[in-house]
Design a protein around this motif. Structure first.
Motif, PDB file in Angstrom:
ATOM      1  N   TYR A  49       0.837  -1.200   0.000  1.00 37.09           N
ATOM      2  CA  TYR A  49       0.000   0.000   0.000  1.00 37.09           C
ATOM      3  C   TYR A  49       0.877   1.258   0.000  1.00 37.09           C
ATOM      4  O   TYR A  49       0.573   2.251  -0.680  1.00 37.09           O
ATOM      5  N   ALA A  77      -7.370   0.878  -3.007  1.00 37.70           N
ATOM      6  CA  ALA A  77      -7.203  -0.336  -3.792  1.00 37.70           C
ATOM      7  C   ALA A  77      -7.854  -0.230  -5.160  1.00 37.70           C
ATOM      8  O   ALA A  77      -7.318  -0.722  -6.162  1.00 37.70           O
ATOM      9  N   TYR A  86      -5.593   1.873  -7.431  1.00 43.88           N
ATOM     10  CA  TYR A  86      -4.336   1.178  -7.688  1.00 43.88           C
ATOM     11  C   TYR A  86      -4.525   0.074  -8.732  1.00 43.88           C
ATOM     12  O   TYR A  86      -3.737  -0.061  -9.668  1.00 43.88           O
ATOM     13  N   ASP A 100      -5.716   0.711   5.791  1.00 44.47           N
ATOM     14  CA  ASP A 100      -5.574   1.187   4.422  1.00 44.47           C
ATOM     15  C   ASP A 100      -6.458   2.392   4.118  1.00 44.47           C
ATOM     16  O   ASP A 100      -6.277   3.060   3.103  1.00 44.47           O
ATOM     17  N   VAL A 120      -3.865  -5.192  -4.483  1.00 47.07           N
ATOM     18  CA  VAL A 120      -2.833  -4.163  -4.268  1.00 47.07           C
ATOM     19  C   VAL A 120      -1.445  -4.768  -4.394  1.00 47.07           C
ATOM     20  O   VAL A 120      -0.550  -4.194  -5.025  1.00 47.07           O
TER      21      VAL A 120
END
Length: 443
Positions: free
Chosen positions: A62, A75, A78, A211, A365
């Motif tokens: 992360y 996420a 990404y 996260d 991720v």
């Protein structure tokens, strides 16, 4: 996306870390202790240690992605940018599973503890009460909850420290100072390691939120440097809190038999601190669950509104706000209705269900980091094979392994949710002939 709208970068490292810890709600270690003790057969400290190891490895990934893409979205963003828009959509769909059902779990845990304190009142009364009150507050506005969240965070930490202190004192009174040094919360000769792994699959629920700090990327000073550190520190601090609390609590109650598995910590609180402490503990836990439920439901309402606004979901239903209160009333009511599923679930199944989506997002991720490294990304490649390839690969394996060890019912429900997502993606993209709509998480 409107490029002229930018968020102010005012947050420093410790402000972001505090947000992450507050989002995780530290007292959740007690909220799920009974379910975790039962699943791990009394090795809760090892369960948390295994979960913490997997989360820390994923936290490194992360951090890498937050450096590469210093924008809100976590996420979903990404995976969309590193892998493909369709995979990004499915990761977003998995994240939606977390958001959508998290309030239900929060209300279920709160109701379980109130039921243990007031057994004459059925659990469904508390669950429905949580849902109605939380929905009403969110419809009218949640500003007041935001103002007390910081204070509540400090109160939670104080009660958590008091719980650990009283549990340690209880152990020393029974076995002397040496009683605090024991391997049994980690290892038991008659307990297979697979039990600790099964417990770790549940324990990961406590880390949900580490996260979430990545959604503050566009409001953080020097985000490329600050955000990776904040994510790692949040995960590390959470792991330390959870392992220590579970270790001492398991020493105070070595077994896994409780009057109510879903409200086990309340029983332990009374044993170690008497009626006064259990009252303080219960009040703090319930208030924490209430405010956490407020924030979780509000987040879902906002996410569903964003999906409606960006035509990921039907805009006429999900993309509308109440003309007076300017809140997504339909979305909030829908979350409340879904919360009624708590009437048919227990803490173990519901937390495992949430973790299904989390583990899929974590895996994505990690794979995103690997994909960028293999492509020779100029920001990831210089980090070397250890950060760009070995650690994310190991983290992905750990995440998938924990997913495999989830409650069977949770895996079935999670797979059904994923299949629905694939079907909906096919509909949106005309059977994958076009890219799915993109969500704007920054607003």
């Amino acid at each position: 996306m409107n490029d002229t709208v930018k968020l102010d970068r005012t947050l420093g490292l410790w402000s972001v870390v505090l947000f992450g810890l507050a989002y995780m709600t530290p007292m959740i270690v007690f909220g799920t202790f009974g379910a975790l003790a039962a699943a791990s057969q009394g090795t809760t400290a090892m369960a948390y240690l295994v979960a913490a190891a997997a989360i820390l490895l994923t936290a490194i990934s992360y951090g890498v992605m937050a450096r590469v893409y210093p924008v809100a979205g976590s996420a979903y963003t990404y995976a969309r940018r590193s892998l493909s828009p369709s995979i990004g959509f499915l990761v977003g769909w998995a994240v939606l599973l977390d958001y959508f059902f998290l309030p239900m779990v929060i209300w279920l845990i709160g109701a379980a503890y109130l039921t243990s304190a007031f057994p004459a009142i059925p659990a469904y009364v508390w669950i429905i009460g949580f849902i109605l009150l939380t929905t009403l507050v969110n419809v009218v506005g949640i500003a007041f909850a935001n103002r007390v969240n910081f204070i509540l965070m400090l109160v939670q930490l104080a009660v958590l420290i008091a719980f650990v202190f009283l549990a340690a004192r209880y152990v020393m009174a029974a076995s002397g100072p040496g009683g605090l040094v024991s391997a049994t919360p980690f290892f038991k000769a008659d307990v297979p390691f697979s039990a600790s792994i099964a417990g770790a699959a549940i324990a990961a629920y406590s880390f949900l939120g580490f996260d979430a700090v990545s959604t503050l990327t566009e409001e953080t000073k020097d985000a490329k440097r600050t955000m990776p550190r904040a994510i790692l520190i949040t995960a590390l601090a959470g792991g330390l809190i959870f392992v220590v609390a579970a270790y001492v609590t398991q020493l105070a109650h070595p077994g896994m038999d409780f009057v109510s598995v879903d409200a086990a910590a309340s029983e332990i609180a009374k044993t170690i601190g008497g009626d006064l402490f259990v009252t303080i503990f219960l009040a703090t836990l319930v208030v924490a669950q209430f405010t956490s439920g407020l924030a979780a439901q509000a987040s879902v309402g906002r996410l569903l509104f964003a999906m409606g606004r960006d035509s990921v979901l039907p805009s006429s239903i999900f993309g509308s706000l109440h003309p007076k209160w300017h809140t997504p009333v339909i979305n909030l009511v829908l979350v409340g209705i879904v919360g009624l599923l708590a009437l048919t679930m227990d803490v173990t199944t519901s937390t495992s269900f949430i973790n299904f989506g989390a583990f899929l997002a974590f895996t994505a991720v990690n794979i995103s980091v690997i994909a960028l490294y293999v492509k020779g990304d100029q920001q990831v490649k210089p980090l070397g094979a250890l950060i760009g390839l070995v650690i994310p690969a190991l983290a992905a394996v750990c995440d998938l392994f924990l997913l495999w060890n989830l409650d069977e019912h949770a895996k079935v429900l999670g797979l059904i949710w994923l299949v629905i997502g694939i079907g909906y993606l096919a509909y949106l993209t005309r059977f994958f002939q076009s890219a799915p709509p993109e969500m704007d998480f920054a607003e």
